[in-house]
Design an enzyme around this catalytic site. Structure first.
Site, PDB file in Angstrom:
ATOM      1  N   THR A  75       1.124  -0.891  -0.209  1.00  0.00           N
ATOM      2  CA  THR A  75       0.673   0.122   0.092  1.00  0.00           C
ATOM      3  C   THR A  75       1.109   1.050  -0.014  1.00  0.00           C
ATOM      4  OG1 THR A  75      -2.112  -1.379   1.100  1.00  0.00           O
ATOM      5  CG2 THR A  75      -1.864   1.116   1.383  1.00  0.00           C
ATOM      6  N   ASN A 155      -4.800  -9.486  -8.399  1.00  0.00           N
ATOM      7  CA  ASN A 155      -5.559 -10.200  -7.076  1.00  0.00           C
ATOM      8  C   ASN A 155      -6.769 -10.554  -6.982  1.00  0.00           C
ATOM      9  OD1 ASN A 155      -5.580  -6.716  -7.178  1.00  0.00           O
ATOM     10  ND2 ASN A 155      -6.890  -7.404  -5.147  1.00  0.00           N
ATOM     11  N   GLN A 183       1.403  -9.361  -6.220  1.00  0.00           N
ATOM     12  CA  GLN A 183       0.720 -11.196  -6.963  1.00  0.00           C
ATOM     13  C   GLN A 183       1.906 -11.117  -7.401  1.00  0.00           C
ATOM     14  OE1 GLN A 183      -2.243 -12.444  -4.604  1.00  0.00           O
ATOM     15  NE2 GLN A 183      -2.789 -10.194  -3.607  1.00  0.00           N
ATOM     16  N   ALA A 204       6.220  -7.963   1.241  1.00  0.00           N
ATOM     17  CA  ALA A 204       6.950  -8.936   1.741  1.00  0.00           C
ATOM     18  C   ALA A 204       5.505 -10.252   2.096  1.00  0.00           C
ATOM     19  CB  ALA A 204       8.050  -8.998   2.842  1.00  0.00           C
ATOM     20  N   CYS A 329     -20.658  -8.741   1.184  1.00  0.00           N
ATOM     21  CA  CYS A 329     -22.496  -8.548   1.221  1.00  0.00           C
ATOM     22  C   CYS A 329     -23.148  -7.809   2.509  1.00  0.00           C
ATOM     23  CB  CYS A 329     -22.550  -9.822   2.057  1.00  0.00           C
ATOM     24  SG  CYS A 329     -25.007  -9.031   1.737  1.00  0.00           S
TER      25      CYS A 329
HETATM   26  N1  PLP Z   1      -1.691  -4.177  -4.107  1.00  0.00           N
HETATM   27  C1  PLP Z   1      -1.935  -5.498  -4.521  1.00  0.00           C
HETATM   28  C2  PLP Z   1      -1.898  -5.543  -6.187  1.00  0.00           C
HETATM   29  C3  PLP Z   1      -2.611  -6.696  -3.784  1.00  0.00           C
HETATM   30  O1  PLP Z   1      -3.253  -7.677  -3.877  1.00  0.00           O
HETATM   31  C4  PLP Z   1      -2.316  -5.860  -1.854  1.00  0.00           C
HETATM   32  C5  PLP Z   1      -3.228  -6.717  -1.033  1.00  0.00           C
HETATM   33  O2  PLP Z   1      -4.122  -7.207  -1.156  1.00  0.00           O
HETATM   34  C6  PLP Z   1      -1.409  -4.867  -1.529  1.00  0.00           C
HETATM   35  C7  PLP Z   1      -1.138  -3.997  -3.183  1.00  0.00           C
HETATM   36  C8  PLP Z   1      -1.279  -3.967  -0.653  1.00  0.00           C
HETATM   37  O3  PLP Z   1      -0.281  -4.583  -0.309  1.00  0.00           O
HETATM   38  P1  PLP Z   1      -0.245  -4.430   1.619  1.00  0.00           P
HETATM   39  O4  PLP Z   1      -1.683  -5.501   2.080  1.00  0.00           O
HETATM   40  O5  PLP Z   1       1.042  -5.038   1.743  1.00  0.00           O
HETATM   41  O6  PLP Z   1      -0.127  -3.296   1.896  1.00  0.00           O
END
Ligand code: PLP
Length: 387
Positions: A75, A155, A183, A204, A329
């Site tokens: 993120t 994802n 991913q 990670a 939901c």
């Molecule tokens: N981007 C993608 C494609 C993801 O699947 C995720 C997490 O599910 C993230 C970003 C966010 O990663 P993090 O959980 O390390 O913040």
């Protein structure tokens, strides 16, 4: 229910920490607690561990160590990359080009930038397999946005995009290109030079490392502005005392995953084939979403018409199986994910969408068991054409 009793098949959500990663982390959680920025000799092991981890990670993705910036996860890496399009002050068209299937870490960052900095955000569309529609993408790139961010693999539906081609088009127009590879890193081979991207995000906990740590790859000579202000850590670009233990765990996990990649991919292929064969035989109306050839290993997005995926998820949960849905939901209505909407999946399929993501710890027997339980549920629910 303990982890030992359950079947975990939600590896796209998170993965189990590799024991080797935990072992490598332990000294930095106990005796080697020196601050890597301090000048005395007690801090040397921490400083060296950071440098070694950076070199290991760089090697795994074909980068050089000074192109790796540690962050708190996918993120933050995504937030930083998108904000950098604004912070770097290109100010061409005040526009950012993304895809219509990006993760919320990209989407919501863009939404905020649109609001605060008065940028426009263009989501380029995908086809029914989740592949970027290239002619439309090219048209948008010609408009010269300030930056482009297209994910390497999705994802939810597992489709892998042709990033090399898209980054090449962006480069032709001199537009910085970021890819969210959260991913992908640790699961399929990555070479940033071959991809041709300027920035790449990784996390990670998606490759058997610890949670709350990740990195942003930034190609040399890319304008990179600090996103978190403070001290001089990370070449003055990302302030804050580094989480040495987590960084060491991340590097250890990534190295292991890269070493085991071919073997893991073979294993995951066997698991997904087993699962898909059982589902296709008994539930001929079931739909497998995403590109079925260029996709993440171990990743299955399955739509079951006439089924509530959420109901099925809870039934599976009671049987010790952990998977995800593609529709959440709410108390009043069922919210279908933006990804399933973007691939134009009919509502009755979207509501019955499950995501099963196997990891190398799963067995063929477990894949069989999950498929059997899904078939059993559909038969009980009276799904038409269930055999
Ligand atoms: N981007 C993608 C494609 C993801 O699947 C995720 C997490 O599910 C993230 C970003 C966010 O990663 P993090 O959980 O390390 O913040």
């Amino acid at each position: 229910m303990t982890a030992k009793q359950m079947i975990y098949a939600d590896n796209a959500a998170t993965t189990k920490l590799a024991p080797e990663a935990l072992e490598a982390m332990m000294p930095f959680l106990t005796d080697e607690y020196g601050n890597p920025s301090s000048l005395y000799s007690f801090s040397r092991p921490a400083k060296k561990a950071l440098a070694d981890a950076r070199a290991v990670i760089a090697k795994c993705i074909g980068a050089s160590p000074d192109e790796i910036f540690f962050t708190s996860g996918g993120t933050e890496s995504d937030n930083w990359a998108i904000n950098n399009f604004v912070l770097a002050e290109f100010h061409r068209k005040r526009n950012i080009l993304i895809s219509s299937i990006e993760h919320h870490a990209i989407f919501n960052t863009c939404r905020k930038i649109a609001l605060v900095h008065r940028y426009t955000i263009t989501p380029t569309p995908v086809d029914d397999k989740g592949k970027i529609i290239l002619p439309t993408y090219k048209e948008y790139v010609k408009e010269c946005p300030d930056g482009i961010s297209i994910m390497l693999a999705n994802n939810e539906i597992g489709t892998i995009e042709d990033i090399t081609q898209m980054a090449d088009i962006a480069q032709h127009y001199g537009i910085p290109f970021h890819t969210d590879a959260v991913q992908v890193v640790g699961h399929i081979p990555i070479d940033v030079r071959e991809l041709g991207v300027d920035m790449l995000s990784a996390s990670a906990h998606k490759f058997n490392g610890p949670k709350g740590i990740g990195f942003l790859y930034v190609k040399q000579n890319t304008v990179l502005k600090p996103f978190i202000d403070g001290g001089q850590q990370e070449a003055g670009r990302r302030a804050g005392t580094e989480n040495v233990a987590a960084i060491v765990g991340m590097a250890t996990a990534l190295k292991l995953n890269c070493e085991r990649m071919s073997e893991n991919r073979r294993k995951l292929k066997a698991l997904t084939n087993t699962f898909k064969n059982i589902i296709s035989e008994h539930l001929p109306n079931a739909v497998f979403n995403g590109d079925q050839v260029r996709r993440l290993p171990g990743h299955i997005s399955l739509s079951l018409p006439g089924i509530s995926a959420e109901g099925l998820l809870h039934v599976l949960d009671l049987q010790g199986i952990a998977v995800s849905t593609g529709a959440a939901c709410n108390s009043k209505f069922i919210e279908i994910s933006h990804v399933l909407k973007a691939i134009d999946l009919p509502e009755k399929l979207a509501k019955g969408t499950l995501r099963i993501t196997f990891g190398p710890d799963n067995s063929v027997a477990q894949a069989q068991y999950i498929a059997d339980k899904i078939v059993e549920y559909c038969k009980t629910a009276g799904v038409k054409h269930a055999r």
